[in-house]
Write a protein that holds these residues in place. Structure first.
Motif, mmCIF file in Angstrom:
data_model
loop_
_atom_site.group_PDB
_atom_site.id
_atom_site.type_symbol
_atom_site.label_atom_id
_atom_site.label_comp_id
_atom_site.label_asym_id
_atom_site.label_seq_id
_atom_site.Cartn_x
_atom_site.Cartn_y
_atom_site.Cartn_z
ATOM 1 N N THR A 9 -61.719 36.823 31.139
ATOM 2 C CA THR A 9 -61.726 35.528 31.812
ATOM 3 C C THR A 9 -63.152 34.995 31.762
ATOM 4 O O THR A 9 -64.089 35.688 32.179
ATOM 5 N N TYR A 27 -61.765 29.761 29.650
ATOM 6 C CA TYR A 27 -60.943 30.438 28.634
ATOM 7 C C TYR A 27 -60.404 31.729 29.231
ATOM 8 O O TYR A 27 -61.086 32.392 30.024
ATOM 9 N N GLU A 28 -59.179 32.080 28.842
ATOM 10 C CA GLU A 28 -58.588 33.343 29.274
ATOM 11 C C GLU A 28 -57.873 34.010 28.117
ATOM 12 O O GLU A 28 -57.081 33.390 27.419
#
Length: 302
Positions: free
Chosen positions: A32, A27-28
């Motif tokens: 991060t 996921y970002e």
């Protein structure tokens, strides 16, 4: 920036004795999030932060508070994504970045978001957090608003000059009320103040194959319970109140909620300078800005 975060996380993890052969970004956004495969550990590396959270020492203190609170909640039996037991319970600095390490959980990819169901569980979370014995700062998520509004600029189609002018004028009214507990309790003497999640917990209840788990306590803070449903809208607030009544717990104060909704909108608006790095933020900012323009000036505190 992604590769920088991945390399730093992998290097730090190997230094701590973890096996890392295939670090994978999960996921970002503001952070991060990296699965340090094959180790059952996830690193969260803050990367895209408002200015007031970029200094190393405040970031480290914020991360340590989160680790302390989540460790305590796990000890109480609350379903949370726990810190990794394979590394020390403290932030780790690597290549100028400060990061934390968490247990990897297997997310149920087929589950549909249930924000009503998640909101109905927030009173249960609040009941547990109310007993947290550690020290927390007062409304720490709001400490960036003043400097953020001072720096925010007009972005045509997103924030116009009249928006910037209004937001700054509102903050002049709200700042003495929201940035100190004494100021807040003078304005709202009957408000329910306690430790709260701090960052929209209904959106941070992860559905795993083993059940839902609370996550992302980065903004855990001392404040009114209304802050945890700020910006949710009346229907979700109703879901919170119904669940709270069923458990004999405090319900939301509409006057406090109105001010918290406005504060949440201002918190979102000051993220506008991050749009070039995070283009997906634009739609959320636009949505909050539209709602905010219809709110009473300064949440009625005039």
């Amino acid at each position: 920036m992604t590769e920088t975060a991945v390399q730093a996380a992998a290097t730090a993890a190997r230094t701590l004795g973890l096996k890392v052969t295939d670090p994978t970004v999960l996921y970002e956004a503001f952070s991060t999030v990296v699965h340090l495969k094959p180790s059952p550990v996830v690193a969260r590396v803050p990367m895209n932060l408002p200015n007031g959270l970029k200094e190393p020492e405040p970031a480290v203190r914020r991360q340590q508070r989160e680790l302390d609170v989540v460790t305590w909640l796990a000890q109480q039996g609350l379903p949370v994504v726990p810190p990794s037991s394979l590394v020390p319970l403290e932030p780790v600095e690597q290549d100028g970045l400060s990061m934390t390490f968490w247990a990897y959980v297997d997310v149920d990819r087929d589950a549909e978001p249930d924000y009503f169901g998640a909101t109905a569980r927030v009173p249960e979370l609040h009941a547990q957090l109310a007993d947290y014995p550690g020290e927390l700062r007062w409304m720490s998520p709001l400490r960036l608003i003043g400097q953020g509004l001072a720096a925010v600029e007009v972005v045509p189609g997103l924030l116009e000059q009249e928006d910037v002018d209004r937001a700054r004028a509102e903050w002049r009214v709200l700042e003495p009320v929201l940035t100190s507990r004494a100021g807040f309790e003078a304005a709202f003497p009957s408000a329910n103040v306690q430790p709260v999640h701090g960052d929209a917990p209904s959106w941070n209840l992860i559905t795993t194959v083993d059940g839902p788990l609370w996550a992302d306590f980065e903004d855990v803070t001392l404040g009114p319970i209304e802050w945890d449903v700020a910006g949710f809208g009346p229907e979700l607030c109703k879901a919170y109140d119904e669940a709270a009544r069923a458990r004999g717990l405090p319900t939301l104060d509409p006057r406090v909620q109105q001010v918290m909704d406005l504060a949440r909108a201002l918190q979102v608006l000051v993220c506008t300078p991050l749009v070039p790095q995070l283009p997906a933020l634009a739609d959320g900012i636009r949505m909050f800005a539209t709602q905010w323009r219809a709110m009473p000036f300064a949440g009625g505190l005039t």
